[in-house]
Design a protein around this motif. Structure first.
Motif, short mmCIF file in Angstrom:
data_model
loop_
_atom_site.label_atom_id
_atom_site.label_comp_id
_atom_site.label_asym_id
_atom_site.label_seq_id
_atom_site.Cartn_x
_atom_site.Cartn_y
_atom_site.Cartn_z
N SER A 154 31.13 0.56 -10.90
CA SER A 154 30.49 0.19 -12.17
C SER A 154 31.00 -1.15 -12.68
O SER A 154 30.24 -1.97 -13.20
CB SER A 154 30.73 1.26 -13.23
OG SER A 154 29.94 2.39 -12.94
N GLU B 118 29.54 7.42 -17.93
CA GLU B 118 28.65 6.62 -18.76
C GLU B 118 28.61 7.14 -20.20
O GLU B 118 28.58 6.36 -21.16
CB GLU B 118 27.24 6.59 -18.16
CG GLU B 118 26.41 5.47 -18.78
CD GLU B 118 24.97 5.46 -18.28
OE1 GLU B 118 24.76 5.62 -17.06
OE2 GLU B 118 24.07 5.29 -19.13
N HIS C 85 23.46 0.69 -16.67
CA HIS C 85 22.62 1.35 -15.66
C HIS C 85 21.38 0.52 -15.28
O HIS C 85 20.51 0.99 -14.56
CB HIS C 85 22.23 2.75 -16.12
CG HIS C 85 22.07 3.74 -14.98
ND1 HIS C 85 23.07 3.97 -14.04
CD2 HIS C 85 21.03 4.54 -14.60
CE1 HIS C 85 22.65 4.88 -13.17
NE2 HIS C 85 21.40 5.23 -13.47
N ARG D 152 21.63 6.65 -9.93
CA ARG D 152 22.71 7.48 -9.42
C ARG D 152 22.64 7.61 -7.90
O ARG D 152 23.62 7.95 -7.26
CB ARG D 152 22.65 8.87 -10.07
CG ARG D 152 23.27 8.89 -11.46
CD ARG D 152 23.34 10.29 -11.98
NE ARG D 152 22.03 10.84 -12.26
CZ ARG D 152 21.73 12.14 -12.27
NH1 ARG D 152 22.69 13.03 -11.99
NH2 ARG D 152 20.52 12.57 -12.55
#
Ligand code: ARG
Length: 461
Positions: free
Chosen positions: A39, A90, A105, A110
């Protein structure tokens, strides 16, 4: 309330059973470090591509660091309602930094997240396994150096075959471990491409830089096809395949240790550290660690089989079936890691009973081949004839309950008149192993040289 990550079109919350079958946080929480690293790389890339602002990226990065340390300290509450590690992280990020969290995102899913996280995880497993195998090899090599000339029986069909040296036997496992390491290293090369940015399956319309995130995460390059990137788990299968082969090697040595430590054989003694007692029989010294290594192999192979079955017949691209890829694999990797470490410990401190080994090496007419070879070399007999003559001599000795070197020369000469007393020189177990000087053979000087070469090779790594 419906799910806040994906519940826009839902009015009801999921059934309890739905939640129960869908949840993966108990397993994928182990991917937290990888998930956060991916991330962070994604957010930094989004900012440098002008897709989110530098200040959002900075807050996202700081928030993710906070979460990493919260999880590290055990101060993070994983919520089952949030399904998996990706949504847990998140959601916490949005508590910490507010709406900017929702920008993370962008241009990902995912599906590419989990593929990325698991590749990073398996890559660590590969590196740790390589290091564990190097330590296992070092333990074997040290013992092999020490026992380059210690004679033991070599077996085929578990029947005494020919004398070998204990060092030679141990070095056989060093070679197997080297090939195991080669397989893991090969798997790592193929694994080391980044799925990140494949998004759900088709790629994205945002101007992302997949090369940058790949590089940041230590991947060699981004995966070339977005469908492949999110769909395949061959990197897990390949690692589990190599792990299964490696576990089979561990299990064979484990089985030998079980045999060798049986009082029926008594060739080695395990240290107290790697032996257990019985709660009822005070005399017992059980090789539990070796037995468990043997059993852990079933876990590893089971994990491979399980995932092969999950994956077979899945159409492209991501299918939820693939969520079942982690638990068995993680357990299989853990089982292998324990097996390697337990074997290393046992090898380090096991004590061979050299006198027993030598006596056992001489039993069962183990130098009969040496006698046949002598007939070939000295009397120029064809090997097949020498084999036959030797068989008759063995039968004669067995009739009298004698070892070959105890059989009077006259008796041998009654079978083959040209035999001279020189033959006695090849009938001892020491002279047998000493004579096996062919490349890769068990002669103590070969074994010592091989062991020394391995010491150097392992030092250089
Ligand atoms: N928890 C999921 C897994 O481990 C993450 C991917 C879920 N993707 C999805 N579209 N439901 O596979």
């Amino acid at each position: 309330m419906s799910n806040k990550m994906w519940g826009g079109r839902f009015s009801e919350r999921p059934d309890e059973i739905m939640e129960e079958i869908n949840v993966s946080i108990d397993v994928d929480r182990h991917l937290f470090a990888q998930d956060i690293a991916a991330s962070k790389a994604h957010a930094a890339m989004l900012a440098s591509q002008g897709i989110i602002t530098a200040s959002d990226a900075k807050n996202i990065g700081k928030g993710l660091d906070t979460i990493l340390s919260e999880i590290g300290k055990g101060g993070f509450t994983f919520k089952r309602a949030l399904e998996d590690i990706h949504m847990n992280v998140e959601s916490r990020l949005s508590e910490l930094i507010g709406p900017a969290a929702g920008r993370l995102h962008t241009a990902r899913s995912r599906n590419d997240q989990v593929a990325t996280d698991f590749r990073l995880y398996v890559r660590d497993v590969l590196d740790e396994t390589d290091a564990a195998l190097a330590a296992f090899q070092a333990a074997l090599v040290n013992r092999a150096l020490e026992h380059a000339a210690t004679v033991m029986p070599g077996f085929t069909h578990l029947q005494t075959a020919q004398p070998v040296t204990f060092g030679h036997h141990l070095l056989a496992y060093v070679e197997m471990a080297a090939r195991d390491r080669g397989r893991f290293q090969d798997a790592r090369k193929r694994l080391n491409e980044s799925p990140l940015g494949a998004a759900a399956l088709a790629g994205t319309s945002f101007p992302i830089d997949r090369h940058a995130t790949a590089k940041e995460l230590g991947f060699d390059r981004p995966m070339a096809n977005s469908l492949d990137a999110v769909s395949d788990r061959d990197f897990v299968l390949e690692t589990l395949s190599a792990a299964s082969i490696c576990a089979v090697h561990m299990s064979r040595l484990a089985e030998e240790i079980v045999i060798w430590t049986s009082p029926l054989v008594g060739m080695i003694r395990l240290s107290d550290k790697f032996t257990t007692g019985s709660s009822i029989m005070p005399q017992k010294r059980n090789p539990d660690a070796a037995e468990l290594v043997r059993a852990k192999t079933g876990r590893v192979i089971g994990a491979l089989n399980g995932l092969l079955i999950v994956m077979k017949g899945l159409p492209l691209a991501y299918q939820k079936d693939m969520q079942e890829d982690k638990q068995g694999a993680m357990e299989g990797f853990a089982a292998l890691s324990l097996a390697i470490r337990a074997m290393t410990g046992m090898v380090r401190d096991l004590e061979p009973d050299e006198a027993k080994m030598k006596a056992a090496a001489g039993e069962g007419y183990s130098t009969a081949t040496d006698l046949a070879d002598w007939l070939v070399r000295t009397l120029k007999m064809p090997f097949r004839d020498a084999h036959h003559v030797t068989g008759r001599i063995v039968a004669k000795a067995a009739e009298g309950g004698l070892a070959l070197h105890e059989l009077p020369l006259k008796e041998m000469q009654a079978i083959e008149p040209k035999i001279t007393k020189d033959v006695l020189g090849v009938l001892s177990v020491e002279s047998s192993v000493k004579s096996r000087t062919s490349f890769g053979g068990t002669a103590p000087k070969n074994v010592a040289a091989q062991a020394k070469a391995w010491v150097k090779r392992l030092e250089k790594e």
